[in-house]
Design a protein around this motif. Sequence first.
Motif, mmCIF file in Angstrom:
data_model
loop_
_atom_site.group_PDB
_atom_site.id
_atom_site.type_symbol
_atom_site.label_atom_id
_atom_site.label_comp_id
_atom_site.label_asym_id
_atom_site.label_seq_id
_atom_site.Cartn_x
_atom_site.Cartn_y
_atom_site.Cartn_z
ATOM 1 N N ARG A 1 54.692 11.733 20.422
ATOM 2 C CA ARG A 1 54.555 10.269 20.587
ATOM 3 C C ARG A 1 53.251 9.774 19.992
ATOM 4 N NH1 ARG A 1 57.688 7.837 25.191
ATOM 5 N NH2 ARG A 1 59.329 9.329 25.622
ATOM 6 N N ASP A 2 52.623 10.589 19.162
ATOM 7 C CA ASP A 2 51.322 10.223 18.613
ATOM 8 C C ASP A 2 51.498 9.220 17.458
ATOM 9 O OD1 ASP A 2 48.792 10.075 17.635
ATOM 10 O OD2 ASP A 2 48.464 12.242 17.493
ATOM 11 N N ILE B 1 56.363 10.878 30.280
ATOM 12 C CA ILE B 1 55.719 9.780 29.540
ATOM 13 C C ILE B 1 54.261 9.642 29.973
ATOM 14 C CG2 ILE B 1 55.765 7.275 29.122
ATOM 15 C CD1 ILE B 1 58.761 7.408 29.320
ATOM 16 N N GLU C 1 69.878 7.552 25.704
ATOM 17 C CA GLU C 1 69.350 6.694 24.631
ATOM 18 C C GLU C 1 70.484 5.933 23.939
ATOM 19 O OE1 GLU C 1 66.424 5.800 24.094
ATOM 20 O OE2 GLU C 1 65.104 7.322 24.941
ATOM 21 N N ALA D 1 52.278 12.383 28.267
ATOM 22 C CA ALA D 1 52.022 12.091 26.850
ATOM 23 C C ALA D 1 50.895 11.069 26.722
ATOM 24 C CB ALA D 1 53.295 11.563 26.203
ATOM 25 N N ARG D 2 50.969 10.006 27.520
ATOM 26 C CA ARG D 2 49.961 8.940 27.399
ATOM 27 C C ARG D 2 48.582 9.454 27.743
ATOM 28 N NH1 ARG D 2 53.753 4.217 29.697
ATOM 29 N NH2 ARG D 2 55.004 4.041 27.809
ATOM 30 N N LEU E 1 61.458 12.178 21.396
ATOM 31 C CA LEU E 1 61.025 11.385 22.559
ATOM 32 C C LEU E 1 61.127 12.164 23.864
ATOM 33 C CD1 LEU E 1 62.356 7.755 22.073
ATOM 34 C CD2 LEU E 1 60.005 8.539 22.011
ATOM 35 N N HIS E 2 62.090 13.083 23.934
ATOM 36 C CA HIS E 2 62.299 13.805 25.194
ATOM 37 C C HIS E 2 62.380 15.312 24.937
ATOM 38 C CE1 HIS E 2 63.292 9.847 26.758
ATOM 39 N NE2 HIS E 2 64.164 9.718 25.776
ATOM 40 N N ASP F 1 55.540 2.426 16.031
ATOM 41 C CA ASP F 1 56.736 2.395 16.887
ATOM 42 C C ASP F 1 57.061 3.794 17.447
ATOM 43 O OD1 ASP F 1 57.591 3.659 14.628
ATOM 44 O OD2 ASP F 1 59.420 2.483 14.360
ATOM 45 N N ALA F 2 55.995 4.594 17.624
ATOM 46 C CA ALA F 2 56.202 5.979 18.089
ATOM 47 C C ALA F 2 56.969 6.055 19.406
ATOM 48 C CB ALA F 2 54.856 6.669 18.239
ATOM 49 N N GLU F 3 56.851 5.030 20.251
ATOM 50 C CA GLU F 3 57.516 5.099 21.563
ATOM 51 C C GLU F 3 58.966 4.614 21.508
ATOM 52 O OE1 GLU F 3 56.002 5.263 24.998
ATOM 53 O OE2 GLU F 3 53.954 5.753 24.434
ATOM 54 N N SER F 4 59.382 4.089 20.341
ATOM 55 C CA SER F 4 60.765 3.578 20.261
ATOM 56 C C SER F 4 61.743 4.647 19.792
ATOM 57 C CB SER F 4 60.879 2.427 19.260
ATOM 58 O OG SER F 4 59.804 1.573 19.387
#
Length: 577
Positions: free
Chosen positions: A481-482, A106, A387, A109-110, A444-445, A489-492
């Motif tokens: 995650r962009d 994470i 998840e 990605a950030r 996400l992963h 809501d890309a991170e959800s």
Amino acid sequence: MWQGEFTWAGGLLTRSIWQKGSTFALPRDIWSILFGTLWFLGWLLLFIWILATTSAVQNWLVYGYRWLFTPCYKKIPFVGKPHELSWWRYLFYGHSSYAAVMASPIEIARWFLQSKSTLHSDIFSYCFMFLAPRIALVSPEAAKHVMVKNVRNYVKPPMVRQGLSNLLGNKGILLAEGEDHARQRRIILPAFHFDALVHLGPIFRAQGRQVVQRWLNRSKPEEPIDVHLDMTQVTMNVIALAAFGYDPNTDSGQELYRAYRDIFTQRPPSRMLSMLFSLLPNGLLRNIPLSRLMRRQQSNVRLVKKKVTEMVQKRREEYEALWKEGKPTSHRDLLDMLVAARDYPELEKKSSNLPYLTDEEITSQALTFMAAGQVTTAVLLSWTLFELSIHPKVQEKLRKELQTLAAINSETSSSVPLQRDAELVQQLDKLEYLDAVLHESLRLHPPVLFITRQAVQDDEIVGYPISRGAIVNIPIVALHRDPEQWGSDAESFRPERFLSSENHNAMQRHPMAWLPFLYGTRACTGQRFAMLEAKTILFELLTKVSVQLQPGCEVKGHGMVSVPRDVRLQVVDLYQE
Ligand code: HEM
């Protein structure tokens, strides 16, 4: 208090150093050994320090030269030194504390997305360790150029090749380039055809059932399970059986499993050590006590290679015996297919263009399937279960879809068990929500966080020049995650975004915004294998149990393949009386 001299090797004392009348009662030899050892360690550390510094300076000179004299770096925006890093740390680590596996997925990605937005550019340069230059491609269009449009111009750089070849040998498809790669891919692809894979259904189902039985029969059902440990075991069994017909429940199978688990679950200290020790000559390595960790790693790799080579040789002998006796040869698994592809001597003579695999290539291929096929799928299953454990509504919706299929299947399917399993796998592949859940989990992963390539010739990517020799990096985890592609809501975790009912969103997205398996001629050959395996195992688990995250459990990804650490799940039997 003490006088005299001692040799550097503590035990090899030449003269006594302790005078009579000492207030300490320790015998002389112990003091001599103690000081001798300290003296030795001091010199050793100095020696290592000099070697490491020399190597670092050499790296800085080489990389500094590249920054100055490789034309593209002057034209691509540079991310700059992070102000919170001291110069010393920056010189050593560059941006790798943010942009490489030393950070969590994470964080990686950030960092890429933040740099992209600060520089207002989909492509920018940054530094790897010792200020080695790297170019980040943070848009699907830029990634497409490397994956599809000019794929032949981008090869795996020497550093990546070396890391992979230690484990996979030198000749497998993952490391082949150009014509050699195309030839190997032509031979391998038929084995991953959907029709061939559905026949692996019985293996997938049996392994799924075994895990769920183990979960249900635990002596202390209230205790949480370590989901990644179990998923590693199940995917190891599947690949051993489906690829090699190898029984994972034997002692030898267990040994292989343990070696693999050790190789792929290196924690940060040993990853750091791997990196530091790579600076030292091998001969010196053997004499440093700290390198025990590394030696264990090397002996694990040797064990895996030995076992796989034995499997290949045994199968080849069986195949050759059948061939000589004129008996039909079977195609039970991937290994049969690889061995058969190698043994077309008559055809081979007629045309040098016909595909075939050498002995070394077969072994490398087999090692590649083990490595590429096992850890990645275990990671996919572990993150998906994690998840689902924190999104009970998604879990319930998925369970309904699976239970409906189970009910239909029990009424209509064939009475022959093997055929029934194959049919079920075919039906599972058509379930829309199951597919969406796995897509969202891979978004996400992504098990492979980024891929790195080196340009063979000068090129241009989305309007920026790329010089020959430049190293580009596609941070899959950041692209996934962009918000530009996936919305606010890309991170959800929201599987609905992949349903056809939300197609309007998908239309706005780049077709290659989701790329856990890449695209083009270097895309993962095992994509369908992995998806069918994961779908079948989830079916077996979720129709019998529900999962909840153990309260207080903090889950983080780490390592090259984003292994989820410490996912503890509480398992509830759905049919408990
Ligand atoms: C969720 C599971 C998986 C993911 C996310 C995944 C991802 C990837 C990625 C990203 C690559 C490209 C690596 C690169 O070129 O740098 C790759 C290549 C490859 N994968 Fe997978 N993989 C998975 C499962 C599998 C399975 C189950 C197998 C085989 C049984 C497999 C076999 C391969 C092979 C042979 C290649 C090399 C393809 C080539 O270079 O032409 N993978 N995989």
